[in-house]
Write an enzyme that holds these catalytic residues in place. Sequence first.
Site, PDB file in Angstrom:
ATOM      1  N   ASP A  94       0.817  -1.217   0.000  1.00  0.00           N
ATOM      2  CA  ASP A  94       0.000   0.000   0.000  1.00  0.00           C
ATOM      3  C   ASP A  94       0.851   1.269   0.000  1.00  0.00           C
ATOM      4  O   ASP A  94       2.065   1.219   0.219  1.00  0.00           O
ATOM      5  CB  ASP A  94      -0.871   0.026   1.265  1.00  0.00           C
ATOM      6  CG  ASP A  94      -2.108  -0.829   1.106  1.00  0.00           C
ATOM      7  OD1 ASP A  94      -2.559  -1.011  -0.031  1.00  0.00           O
ATOM      8  OD2 ASP A  94      -2.601  -1.318   2.138  1.00  0.00           O
TER       9      ASP A  94
ATOM     10  N   TYR B 230       6.649 -10.036   6.645  1.00  0.00           N
ATOM     11  CA  TYR B 230       6.558  -8.598   6.864  1.00  0.00           C
ATOM     12  C   TYR B 230       7.095  -8.280   8.256  1.00  0.00           C
ATOM     13  O   TYR B 230       6.919  -9.070   9.193  1.00  0.00           O
ATOM     14  CB  TYR B 230       5.104  -8.125   6.808  1.00  0.00           C
ATOM     15  CG  TYR B 230       4.537  -7.974   5.411  1.00  0.00           C
ATOM     16  CD1 TYR B 230       4.750  -6.812   4.690  1.00  0.00           C
ATOM     17  CD2 TYR B 230       3.785  -8.989   4.843  1.00  0.00           C
ATOM     18  CE1 TYR B 230       4.221  -6.663   3.420  1.00  0.00           C
ATOM     19  CE2 TYR B 230       3.254  -8.849   3.566  1.00  0.00           C
ATOM     20  CZ  TYR B 230       3.477  -7.681   2.861  1.00  0.00           C
ATOM     21  OH  TYR B 230       2.955  -7.521   1.607  1.00  0.00           O
TER      22      TYR B 230
END
Lengths: 257, 257
Positions: A60, A118
């Site tokens: 994002d 992540y």
Amino acid sequence: MSVQCAKNTRNIALRLAYDGTNYHGWQEQSNLPTVAQTLRKAIEAVVGSRINLIGCGRTDTGVHAETYVANFQTSSSIPTDRIPYAINTKLPSDISVYEAAEVPLSFHSVFSSTKKEYTYVIYCNRVKNPFYHNRAMFYPKPLDIEIMRRAAAEFLGEHDFRAFRSVGSNVKTTVRTLFSFDVDVEGELVKLRVSANGFLYNMARTLVGTLLYVSEGKITPEDIRGIFESGERMNAGPTVPACGLYMTDVLYNIPVF
Amino acid sequence: MSVQCAKNTRNIALRLAYDGTNYHGWQEQSNLPTVAQTLRKAIEAVVGSRINLIGCGRTDTGVHAETYVANFQTSSSIPTDRIPYAINTKLPSDISVYEAAEVPLSFHSVFSSTKKEYTYVIYCNRVKNPFYHNRAMFYPKPLDIEIMRRAAAEFLGEHDFRAFRSVGSNVKTTVRTLFSFDVDVEGELVKLRVSANGFLYNMARTLVGTLLYVSEGKITPEDIRGIFESGERMNAGPTVPACGLYMTDVLYNIPVF
């Protein structure tokens, strides 16, 4: 007879990093700067023709990557080991290609991946640190690391994660397998490192927000099982800010780098 | 009788940090954004009157500070421990005040200092890392750490450093005493940490440039004595880029923080 020549199509995988602050995420969008668009144009300037660039995930706006993998096919004869240097001369300073490898034509940055990691970085201190602006979430209160670790363990294994994602992308299934979820303290930084066979939209940021809820006493580690069962997004913690999120590893069904 | 009241003048010392990327150095200049001007206006908004802000050193354009000390006098009655929070609400995200302390009226951020420390950060790798853009010097070749350490030792003690500075500021003497000069390796980062009773203009960056010259074999550690004796700037190494330089400590003749 197999001869490598300029007309042969090669599939090239790139390992790269980017500071996502100035981009509207990875995926190309018309009229907005994205990492994919910027990288694709740099590659096209090097190989001399249009390419189709495939990235390992749709990060994002504001999300970073310490390790990101993308691939493209080309008939250019540029030696593979020269590709990173050639592309980097065409890139701005917030994107950098570290390595290139020739991979089988069947290799696909998304579909061939078996594991992604992540890392979410929290700057935990009373006052902000200028060097972590856009690079970490600022959190001005102490965190209860031990209870966050107990909560993180509740997410391990195969689950239906539909309560821990934002609606906004089409997926066949919301079942994913979490391999690890570690909470590490490095001075004033708290790093939450999570790996899975895949992530739903905003899933990593929602998992982190849920651990913060646990630290704040809003829910207990034992509540997490019930949130899974409810399947209701509203029962989980908030989606934490993008600037703290880094893609830090991607593994494939074949050795790539 | 000694009563603390609003009319009493207090001398307030601040410990702060800043990312210098977007500033034309510390010192105020007309029509150019500087750290001093930005911080002074934030303080004035908090205390409600004009102040004279004194900083511990004139860092150049693009130079950073992990630890910087400044002081100002005020008759405001704001409690000292609230000052950092109040000022930070008026500051952009690349400057942050960590701490405030009331100090004797005689305290002066420059003249009361006994020791300053700068750290120069080199990102040493084949390709650039987006996360060190504007935060470190990029150096694409291996460094000879051992010979740099031998060279660093040649600078220790009291010397006339006029060969290792840029001309451009008036100083009574070019004699300074170096207390330490350490070369540390942290993964792909090489950190050169130098402390002294004071630094001449561009001295820290010239010392680092001279160590790079030694690593590159352009001069030997044994040549450094001759460069001191010559007093000639042209015999020393180059002035390395500002973006790698951080002020990392300032000590005073009294305990401040």
